[in-house]
Write a protein that holds these residues in place. Structure first.
Motif, mmCIF file in Angstrom:
data_model
loop_
_atom_site.group_PDB
_atom_site.id
_atom_site.type_symbol
_atom_site.label_atom_id
_atom_site.label_comp_id
_atom_site.label_asym_id
_atom_site.label_seq_id
_atom_site.Cartn_x
_atom_site.Cartn_y
_atom_site.Cartn_z
ATOM 1 N N HIS A 1 0.858 -1.195 0.000
ATOM 2 C CA HIS A 1 0.000 0.000 0.000
ATOM 3 C C HIS A 1 0.880 1.226 0.000
ATOM 4 C CE1 HIS A 1 -3.299 -2.706 0.826
ATOM 5 N NE2 HIS A 1 -2.609 -3.195 1.840
ATOM 6 N N PRO A 2 1.054 1.925 -1.091
ATOM 7 C CA PRO A 2 0.522 1.607 -2.408
ATOM 8 C C PRO A 2 1.313 0.457 -3.020
ATOM 9 C CG PRO A 2 1.973 3.512 -2.550
ATOM 10 C CD PRO A 2 1.886 3.146 -1.101
ATOM 11 N N PRO A 3 0.740 -0.245 -3.990
ATOM 12 C CA PRO A 3 1.492 -1.332 -4.611
ATOM 13 C C PRO A 3 2.689 -0.826 -5.405
ATOM 14 C CG PRO A 3 -0.611 -1.003 -5.730
ATOM 15 C CD PRO A 3 -0.600 -0.080 -4.556
ATOM 16 N N MET A 4 3.857 -1.380 -5.078
ATOM 17 C CA MET A 4 5.077 -1.003 -5.808
ATOM 18 C C MET A 4 5.867 -2.262 -6.133
ATOM 19 S SD MET A 4 6.346 2.545 -4.609
ATOM 20 C CE MET A 4 5.456 3.703 -3.616
ATOM 21 N N TYR A 5 6.629 -2.201 -7.209
ATOM 22 C CA TYR A 5 7.427 -3.355 -7.634
ATOM 23 C C TYR A 5 8.817 -2.875 -8.021
ATOM 24 C CZ TYR A 5 7.798 -8.236 -8.956
ATOM 25 O OH TYR A 5 8.137 -9.570 -8.991
ATOM 26 N N CYS B 1 -0.718 -1.581 -23.280
ATOM 27 C CA CYS B 1 -1.042 -1.709 -21.854
ATOM 28 C C CYS B 1 -2.464 -1.236 -21.608
ATOM 29 C CB CYS B 1 -0.084 -0.834 -21.045
ATOM 30 S SG CYS B 1 1.589 -1.471 -21.015
ATOM 31 N N GLU B 2 -2.978 -1.591 -20.423
ATOM 32 C CA GLU B 2 -4.313 -1.113 -20.034
ATOM 33 C C GLU B 2 -4.240 0.344 -19.594
ATOM 34 O OE1 GLU B 2 -7.212 -2.785 -20.220
ATOM 35 O OE2 GLU B 2 -6.129 -4.465 -21.127
ATOM 36 N N LYS B 3 -3.174 0.708 -18.816
ATOM 37 C CA LYS B 3 -3.089 2.064 -18.246
ATOM 38 C C LYS B 3 -1.901 2.861 -18.783
ATOM 39 C CE LYS B 3 -6.478 2.161 -15.084
ATOM 40 N NZ LYS B 3 -6.393 1.371 -13.864
ATOM 41 N N LEU B 4 -0.766 2.187 -18.978
ATOM 42 C CA LEU B 4 0.433 2.923 -19.403
ATOM 43 C C LEU B 4 0.408 3.204 -20.893
ATOM 44 C CD1 LEU B 4 3.336 0.976 -17.630
ATOM 45 C CD2 LEU B 4 2.341 3.176 -16.948
ATOM 46 N N VAL B 5 0.913 4.369 -21.263
ATOM 47 C CA VAL B 5 1.042 4.710 -22.683
ATOM 48 C C VAL B 5 2.463 4.398 -23.150
ATOM 49 C CG1 VAL B 5 0.986 6.619 -24.352
ATOM 50 C CG2 VAL B 5 -0.693 6.522 -22.487
ATOM 51 N N ARG C 1 5.451 2.344 -9.252
ATOM 52 C CA ARG C 1 4.116 2.204 -8.670
ATOM 53 C C ARG C 1 3.283 1.363 -9.633
ATOM 54 N NH1 ARG C 1 0.436 5.496 -5.400
ATOM 55 N NH2 ARG C 1 2.191 6.869 -4.949
ATOM 56 N N VAL C 2 2.645 0.316 -9.130
ATOM 57 C CA VAL C 2 1.858 -0.565 -10.001
ATOM 58 C C VAL C 2 0.518 0.116 -10.278
ATOM 59 C CG1 VAL C 2 0.832 -2.844 -10.264
ATOM 60 C CG2 VAL C 2 3.001 -2.594 -9.034
ATOM 61 N N VAL C 3 0.313 0.538 -11.521
ATOM 62 C CA VAL C 3 -0.928 1.250 -11.863
ATOM 63 C C VAL C 3 -1.980 0.288 -12.420
ATOM 64 C CG1 VAL C 3 0.166 3.495 -12.204
ATOM 65 C CG2 VAL C 3 0.003 1.911 -14.138
#
Ligand SMILES: Cc1cc2nc3c(=O)[nH]c(=O)nc-3n(C[C@H](O)[C@H](O)[C@H](O)COP(=O)(O)O)c2cc1C
Length: 163
Positions: free
Chosen positions: A42-46, A103-107, A138-140
């Motif tokens: 929280h927040p998700p990070m990798y 990607c779903e969110k990243l451009v 940050r995992v978006v």
């Protein structure tokens, strides 16, 4: 055997502008990576660690984005091949028989269609350690499409899987 192996092999994907022989072109890269880990819930990070001499480091620094693709054991040959082909001089994905998807969110990155799951990461921090650079994202967006056996690296050209 390395004391911290076997480790799961993921394919990190990224894209951005890269200068080759004085000409700036858009490059896409796929880097087989065993040095990667969750860094926060929280927040998700990798976190991923990449060799500081690679084109992928420059692309991620510039684009601020990367994707971690978890690969099924059925794709172990593509994963092995990805280590020996350079994304700097070839369209790596075509040679590997893999397919690129938006990607779903990243451009500013792409994902691999054949992955069993993936994490779309927006770069929040990078830090150099010896010959590697730590990138924390940050995992978006994350998705697990299939619950399949994964690829793990043992040593040299030896790979294994789970279950
Ligand atoms: C088993 C194995 C694990 C690897 N893990 C990493 C890693 O965690 N980080 C990294 O930067 N390179 C790692 N590499 C090296 C990259 O795969 C290699 O530099 C990359 O394929 C070069 O591709 P490029 O020229 O398109 O950048 C690993 C290689 C192997 C064989």
């Amino acid at each position: 055997m390395l004391i911290y192996n076997p480790r799961q092999m993921a394919l990190v994907t990224c894209k951005g502008k890269h200068a080759l022989m004085g000409k700036s072109t858009e490059k896409h890269d796929i880097v087989p990576t065993t040095w990667h880990s969750p860094a926060s819930s929280h927040p998700p990070m990798y976190a991923i660690f990449l060799e500081n001499s690679t084109m992928a480091c420059k692309l991620i620094t510039q684009s601020g984005a990367f994707v971690v693709n978890f690969m099924p054991n059925s794709q172990v040959e593509s994963v092995k091949k990805a280590q020996v082909i350079s994304g700097e001089y070839t369209e790596k994905i075509e040679h590997l028989g893999l397919h690129e998807l938006p990607c779903e969110k990243l451009v500013d990155s792409f994902r691999i269609k054949e992955a069993v799951g993936w994490l779309e990461c927006e770069l929040v921090e990078e830090k150099s350690f010896g010959d590697h650079i730590l990138f924390v994202g940050r995992v978006v967006h994350s998705w697990m499409a299939l619950d399949e056996k994964r690829v793990f690296h043992v040593e040299g050209n030896e790979f294994t899987t789970t279950r």
